[in-house]
Design an enzyme around this catalytic site. Structure first.
Site, mmCIF file in Angstrom:
data_model
loop_
_atom_site.group_PDB
_atom_site.id
_atom_site.type_symbol
_atom_site.label_atom_id
_atom_site.label_comp_id
_atom_site.label_asym_id
_atom_site.label_seq_id
_atom_site.Cartn_x
_atom_site.Cartn_y
_atom_site.Cartn_z
ATOM 1 C CG ASP A 11 -1.974 1.029 1.227
ATOM 2 O OD1 ASP A 11 -2.379 1.456 0.135
ATOM 3 O OD2 ASP A 11 -2.436 1.411 2.325
ATOM 4 C CG HIS A 12 -0.394 4.915 0.107
ATOM 5 N ND1 HIS A 12 -0.734 5.888 -0.806
ATOM 6 C CD2 HIS A 12 -1.512 4.633 0.795
ATOM 7 C CE1 HIS A 12 -2.019 6.187 -0.649
ATOM 8 N NE2 HIS A 12 -2.510 5.430 0.303
ATOM 9 N N GLY A 61 -7.131 8.650 7.157
ATOM 10 C CA GLY A 61 -7.153 8.924 8.588
ATOM 11 C C GLY A 61 -8.528 8.778 9.213
ATOM 12 C CG HIS A 115 -6.336 4.406 -1.569
ATOM 13 N ND1 HIS A 115 -4.985 4.511 -1.330
ATOM 14 C CD2 HIS A 115 -6.467 3.385 -2.447
ATOM 15 C CE1 HIS A 115 -4.337 3.597 -2.035
ATOM 16 N NE2 HIS A 115 -5.220 2.910 -2.724
ATOM 17 N N GLY A 116 -8.760 5.475 1.752
ATOM 18 C CA GLY A 116 -9.321 6.318 2.803
ATOM 19 C C GLY A 116 -10.760 5.964 3.130
ATOM 20 C CB SER A 147 -11.344 3.542 7.989
ATOM 21 O OG SER A 147 -10.268 2.641 7.820
ATOM 22 C CG ASP A 156 -4.359 1.169 8.301
ATOM 23 O OD1 ASP A 156 -4.382 0.465 9.333
ATOM 24 O OD2 ASP A 156 -3.334 1.757 7.929
ATOM 25 C CB THR A 157 -8.703 4.299 10.441
ATOM 26 O OG1 THR A 157 -7.769 5.103 9.714
ATOM 27 C CG2 THR A 157 -9.063 5.008 11.727
#
Length: 384
Positions: free
Chosen positions: A97-98, A194, A227-228, A230, A272-273
């Site tokens: 990832d990234h 985030g 993405h992002g 969560s 992820d979060t």
């Protein structure tokens, strides 16, 4: 069985569901992600972020991880995935990832990853194309899937930061697929990195729909990534704060929006979060219930870090006292075993819920079992 990520995305695209992709930063997390996918008979995508590789290479200040740290960490994550997944009956992809640059991608591929992301989204379009094409040429020779990114997401996650979003232009997305030969593309359409995504964040699903329709018109089989994404479950945030945490302004993406975009061309959803929050909550709960653990010679340091960093929720801040366990899965005593149970249970709680909501449960048999060598031949015949 370990497979290139592309075949998992092909199945999601053909069968109308979204595949969750879950970030791991410890052997115990990899074990738990694989186990819960097996229980739900779902294909699995495990992700190690570029700096997660640094952390798993022993660099506790992972923001300063070197390429050598990442090489060690990539092998440690891959070894864990092979240990628990190589003989599994569900197809499993291990995805970077990234990835920051070509060297990071090479480190992951050499370590055993079956898919990599190269993040050139901060570069001008032509430079992003050039960098992504370079990674595609290298990775496809080994049958490894490649994900790129076009458009900029706001928010903070590891070394990825932007104060504002730049939405992905659907026409540029098609051009990007054509010029790079990339398998998948992360788009910017309203999500944020985030835990602080902003209340009532709205995904612009029409961007995903437009890109997918344009790809179909051009005869391009490309896959779209969110993405992002969560969900930042409010109940977990509240429980952390009730246990003494100080997490404020934490808002995720409404899961109903994610379910909706899974029908609109989004094939992979990164999370992820949510995992970080659940694991942190579980560790706080353990120390609250068993005060004797606070002075444990093996895990007492974790409690001290939890108390010192009440605003934090990334387990990497807290689990540094047991790095051998994190990196290699060694369990020296019962106290460490109890921490690992916290980690594994937190992962399973979040991941199991989302597997059902995204619709990938029961879909493992629909994925073609393709080796990296077979995929390399496919790429070679297609000239990509």
């Amino acid at each position: 069985m370990l497979v290139p990520m592309r075949v998992i995305l092909e199945s999601a695209d053909q069968n109308g569901y979204a595949q969750g992709a879950f970030n791991v930063n410890a052997v115990a997390q990899a074990k738990a992600v694989i186990n819960i996918h097996e229980i739900f008979r779902s294909p699995a995508i495990l992700q190690g972020a570029d700096l997660a590789n640094g952390f798993m290479g022993g660099r506790t200040d992972f923001m300063n991880a070197t390429l050598e740290d990442k090489k060690i960490g990539a092998k440690n994550i891959a070894n864990a995935v092979k240990k628990y997944g190589e003989e599994s009956e569900v197809p499993i992809a291990l995805h970077l990832d990234h990835g920051k640059n070509l060297d990071s991608c090479i480190a992951a591929i050499e370590g055993g990853y079956t898919s990599v992301m190269i993040d050139g989204s901060s570069l001008p379009f032509d430079e992003n194309v050039e960098l992504t094409r370079e990674v595609v040429k290298y990775a496809h020779k080994s049958g490894v899937t490649v994900e790129g990114e076009l458009g900029v997401l706001a928010g903070v996650e590891d070394h990825v930061f932007s104060s504002e979003s730049t939405y992905t232009n659907p026409l540029k997305a098609v051009e990007f697929f054509k010029k790079t030969g990339v398998d998948a593309l992360a788009i910017s359409y309203g999500t944020m990195h985030g835990a602080n995504k902003g209340k009532n964040t709205v995904i612009r699903k029409e961007i995903a729909i437009a890109i997918k329709e344009c790809l179909r018109h051009e005869g391009i089989e490309g896959f779209l990534v969110s993405h992002g994404s969560s969900t930042v479950p409010k109940y977990i945030v509240d429980e952390i704060n009730e246990l003494g945490g100080r997490i404020q302004n934490a808002f995720g993406i409404d899961v109903n929006q994610l379910i909706e975009v899974s029908k609109c061309g989004i094939n992979k959803i990164n999370v992820d979060t949510d995992i970080r929050l659940a694991v942190t909550r579980n560790m706080k709960e353990l120390f609250a219930k068993d005060k004797k653990l606070r002075t444990s010679t093996s895990v007492g340091g974790i409690y001290e870090l939890l108390e010192k960093n009440k605003e934090a929720f990334d387990p990497r801040v807290f689990i540094t006292p047991i790095m051998d366990t994190v990196m290699y899965g060694v369990v020296p005593d019962d106290d460490v075993a109890r921490i690992l149970a916290c980690i594994e249970d937190g992962v399973k709680e979040v991941v199991g819920t989302l597997l059902v909501q995204f619709g990938s449960y029961g879909k493992a048999p629909k994925v073609k079992q393709v080796t990296l060598e077979e995929m390399a031949e496919r790429y070679k015949k297609r000239g990509i």
